[in-house]
Design an enzyme around this catalytic site. Structure first.
Site, short mmCIF file in Angstrom:
data_model
loop_
_atom_site.label_atom_id
_atom_site.label_comp_id
_atom_site.label_asym_id
_atom_site.label_seq_id
_atom_site.Cartn_x
_atom_site.Cartn_y
_atom_site.Cartn_z
N CYS A 192 0.86 -1.16 0.00
CA CYS A 192 0.00 0.00 0.00
C CYS A 192 0.90 1.22 0.00
CB CYS A 192 -0.83 0.02 1.28
SG CYS A 192 -1.67 -1.55 1.60
N ARG A 237 0.82 1.81 -5.85
CA ARG A 237 1.03 0.77 -4.84
C ARG A 237 -0.25 0.03 -4.47
NH1 ARG A 237 6.15 1.93 -2.67
NH2 ARG A 237 5.83 0.45 -1.02
N TRP A 277 -3.77 -1.90 -1.14
CA TRP A 277 -3.87 -3.12 -1.94
C TRP A 277 -4.15 -4.22 -0.92
CZ3 TRP A 277 -1.17 -7.84 -2.51
CH2 TRP A 277 -1.50 -8.57 -3.67
N ASN A 313 1.68 -0.34 5.60
CA ASN A 313 1.99 -1.02 4.34
C ASN A 313 2.78 -2.27 4.69
OD1 ASN A 313 2.95 -1.81 1.79
ND2 ASN A 313 4.71 -0.43 1.96
N GLY A 314 2.32 -3.43 4.20
CA GLY A 314 3.06 -4.66 4.47
C GLY A 314 2.14 -5.73 5.03
N GLU A 347 5.46 -12.90 -22.30
CA GLU A 347 5.16 -11.51 -21.97
C GLU A 347 3.86 -11.07 -22.64
OE1 GLU A 347 5.67 -9.24 -20.06
OE2 GLU A 347 5.47 -7.30 -21.04
N LYS A 398 0.62 -9.72 -20.68
CA LYS A 398 0.06 -8.40 -20.97
C LYS A 398 -1.44 -8.52 -21.22
CE LYS A 398 2.36 -6.32 -20.04
NZ LYS A 398 3.64 -6.11 -19.39
N GLU A 416 -3.45 -9.50 -17.96
CA GLU A 416 -3.58 -8.56 -16.84
C GLU A 416 -4.48 -7.38 -17.17
OE1 GLU A 416 -0.02 -6.65 -15.30
OE2 GLU A 416 0.88 -6.62 -17.27
N HIS A 423 3.50 -31.18 -27.66
CA HIS A 423 3.63 -32.03 -26.47
C HIS A 423 2.46 -31.85 -25.50
CE1 HIS A 423 7.55 -33.30 -27.79
NE2 HIS A 423 7.87 -32.03 -28.00
N LYS A 475 0.82 -1.52 -9.19
CA LYS A 475 2.03 -1.32 -9.99
C LYS A 475 3.24 -1.89 -9.27
CE LYS A 475 4.44 0.38 -13.36
NZ LYS A 475 4.42 -0.50 -14.55
O1 M6R Z 1 8.64 -3.25 -10.41
P1 M6R Z 1 9.03 -4.62 -10.93
O2 M6R Z 1 9.62 -4.56 -12.30
O3 M6R Z 1 9.88 -5.38 -9.97
O4 M6R Z 1 7.66 -5.40 -11.06
C1 M6R Z 1 7.65 -6.75 -11.41
C2 M6R Z 1 6.26 -7.21 -11.78
O5 M6R Z 1 5.39 -7.04 -10.71
C3 M6R Z 1 5.72 -6.46 -13.00
O6 M6R Z 1 6.56 -6.58 -14.11
C4 M6R Z 1 4.32 -6.99 -13.39
O7 M6R Z 1 4.42 -8.30 -13.84
C5 M6R Z 1 3.68 -6.08 -14.41
N1 M6R Z 1 2.35 -5.69 -13.99
C6 M6R Z 1 3.54 -6.69 -15.74
O8 M6R Z 1 2.99 -5.83 -16.68
#
Ligand code: M6R
Length: 607
Positions: free
Chosen positions: A2, A27, A74, A98-99, A479, A483, A486, A502, A602
């Site tokens: 958070c 966050r 969060w 936070n935590g 990736e 993308k 998410e 396979h 994020k």
């Molecule tokens: O801040 P970071 O690069 O360490 O974050 C890692 C992942 O949480 C981040 O890349 C996440 O997978 C993204 N939302 C992907 O788009």
């Protein structure tokens, strides 16, 4: 994980607290809240969902008070409801956190047994009760916090206020970041320097286990053993202006479009074009002595690591292991001498990656970090910082950070190859030339935006989507799937194209779009064979390739996306663009919240 902020101000603080929360929404955005201490009372306003809901409430009902704390959440313990939103008030104490307090259950049981009642399902409220209990027993705020901190296991950054003392915020951190900001007649606490940027540039980073008594007249910091300590005050240099979307509809779209510029900026600090050489920042160890590389990262950053494995092994012939950070420590990795530990992170605060970095350091491993936020915990803790210059990335879906990380990874691979005596000057010059071509190639890729938007409606109707690639384009397939998942909430998987037969090929029918990433080059024909196996079973293929590849294999595809012809080394950087655009347009077509997709944040600062 958070975001938290606290202000001991000289006028009403609620508005400034909300402004700080806006900068911390990366966050988490499940709920938000503000509390002030005013006229011997604790005042509070909280709201479920995005920060705008709280701002609307505060617009209708002014929250007075020159001292306050605020939180954007969060959810970890308890649903994202208003009752679970911070700040939590327990008696004369109000706090934000936070935590995760890992031992919250036995602590809660202990408090329940004493007849204390809880108004939320959060672990945070337990901390509030413990502090309030000390205060009720006659302890000063300082003594109360001092008594409680050793009882907390897990990770936390806390900001605590007391009804009895509107000139005090106590902050404490362990495993989650917390900074102190120094103002003129005012002082502040925040999860990061970005939150405090409009208030002050003068920042002290608290160390692990530190706690601080913040007053208007000054700040006292103590270490984990309660010894008074000084933490250096640095100038953050972070602009106070909020980053806006410019002419773009979403931050993600803006960030996709920024890539040619930020990748060029990043490359320019690693390429000596006149000398046709790749260069890293000065370091205190000899890259030539590296015998093994252990790469650790999460999510998108981990796919950069997976692409890096292909590059480092091909160019430098140094073995590479790649782990997702949440698994790394727990599999008890063997970290021999001459291992280079490499973390990759946009935020530099991801808890899993940070814990992995600390584990590597504790094992005596030399560490490097490809990191975007230069003031982050990881950036401060690695032995060698390899910065990306992507600028602030706001969209939860990582785009420009990914390609900037790849640019640095390419530079590192080439450096390592040279240090190991495996890269001739002529070959290095060729690599430099290919890398300098990336921004223009990305621009060419962006020019296909409208076509990709056109095909997004077809994909938006799918329930499942598969992504295929080979070699370094296999992690890019992973990736692409991440993308899409998410931000559009469509189930997607990435596979090594050759692995389809396979098992996963059983999923194929005419309802499953298959995105094939296949630049022409040494792996093209094999990838196309795998694509044809999909088509033979009714699969609908979107082929991303260059003109040569499309001429050879584009017939029969549902759609094609033409990329410029590029060297295989830089293909993942360029092919990332259509992959990102496709996910973006599908999400827009589905009407999801592109920049703040559900359940995500994020920066993931809990394990
Ligand atoms: O801040 P970071 O690069 O360490 O974050 C890692 C992942 O949480 C981040 O890349 C996440 O997978 C993204 N939302 C992907 O788009």
């Amino acid at each position: 994980m958070c975001g938290i902020i606290g202000i001991l101000g000289t006028d009403d603080v609620a508005e400034r607290l909300v402004e700080g929360l806006r900068r911390l929404e990366y966050r988490g955005y499940d709920s938000a809240g503000v509390a002030t201490v005013h006229d011997g009372r604790i005042e509070r306003q909280r709201a479920e969902g995005k920060l705008n809901n709280l701002a609307r409430k505060l617009g209708q009902e002014h929250l007075p008070g020159h001292s306050g704390i605020a939180h954007t959440r969060w959810a970890t313990h308890g649903a994202p409801t208003e009752d679970n939103a911070h700040p939590h008030i327990i008696g004369d104490v109000v706090l934000v956190h936070n935590g995760i307090i890992e031992n919250f259950k036995p602590l809660r049981d202990e408090l329940l047994a004493e007849g204390r009642t809880f108004n939320s399902q959060t672990d945070t409220e337990v901390v509030g009760h413990l502090v309030a209990r000390e205060v009720e027993r006659g302890a000063s705020p300082e003594a109360a916090v001092k008594a409680v901190l050793p009882r907390l296991h897990g990770a936390f950054a806390l900001a605590i206020m007391f009804k009895s003392d509107p000139d005090l915020i106590i902050g404490a951190r362990l495993g989650a970041p917390l900074v102190v900001g120094y103002g003129e007649g005012e002082n502040y606490l925040g999860s990061d320097a970005i939150a405090l940027a409009p208030l002050t540039q003068r920042i002290a980073y608290l160390d692990e286990g530190d706690w601080a008594m913040v007053r208007r007249a000054g700040v006292q910091i103590f270490d984990k053993d309660n010894n008074p300590v000084e933490r250096p005050i640095t100038l953050s240099g972070i602009t106070g202006a909020l980053i806006d979307k410019g002419n773009h509809r979403h931050f993600m779209q803006k960030e996709i479009y920024e890539q040619p510029v930020v990748v060029a900026q990043t490359l320019s600090s690693y390429l000596r074009t006149l000398e046709a050489r790749v260069a890293l920042p000065d370091m205190e160890f000899d890259l030539g002595s590296v015998e093994r590389v252990a790469i650790v990262a999460c999510g998108t950053a981990s796919y950069v690591g997976a692409i890096g494995k292909y590059w480092i092994e091909q160019l430098a012939r140094v073995p590479v292991e790649v782990d997702v950070a949440s698994e790394f420590r727990y599999r008890e990795p063997v970290l021999g001498p001459n291992t280079l530990g490499l973390v990759i992170s946009q935020s530099g605060e991801t808890a899993d990656t940070l814990a992995a970095l600390r584990h590597m350091k504790a094992c005596g491993v030399t560490t490097a970090g490809i990191i975007n936020v230069p003031t982050s915990s990881m950036a401060r803790e690695v032995d060698l910082l390899l910065p990306t210059h992507a600028g602030p990335e706001i969209g939860v879906a990582s785009t420009k950070a990914f390609t900037c990380q790849l640019a640095v990874m390419a530079a590192l691979s080439a450096n390592l190859a040279r240090a190991k005596g495996r890269l001739e000057a002529a070959e290095e010059a060729r690599l430099v030339r290919h890398l300098t071509e990336v921004p223009a190639a990305m621009n060419a890729a962006l020019s296909h935006d409208a076509e990709i938007e056109g095909m997004a409606h077809t994909i938006a109707g799918a329930r499942d989507v598969l992504y295929l690639g080979r070699g370094p384009d296999y992690p890019l397939a992973l990736e692409g799937a991440l993308k899409l998942k998410e931000i559009s909430y469509i189930h997607a998987e990435g596979y090594a194209a050759g692995e389809m037969k396979h098992g996963p090929i059983a999923l194929i029918d005419e309802s499953v779009p298959v995105i094939v990433i296949a630049p022409s080059g040494p792996l093209f024909e094999k990838t196309v064979s795998n694509m044809q196996e999909v088509q033979a079973r009714g699969g609908k293929v979107v082929l991303i390739s260059d003109a040569e590849g499309l001429a050879q294999a584009g017939e029969g595809a549902l759609a094609t996306i033409e990329m410029p012809k590029v060297h295989p080394l830089i293909a993942p950087l360029v092919y990332a663009v259509p992959v990102q655009l496709l996910a973006y347009h599908v999400a827009v077509a589905k009407g999801t919240d592109v920049d703040q997709p559900r359940n995500l944040a994020k920066s993931v600062t809990v394990e």
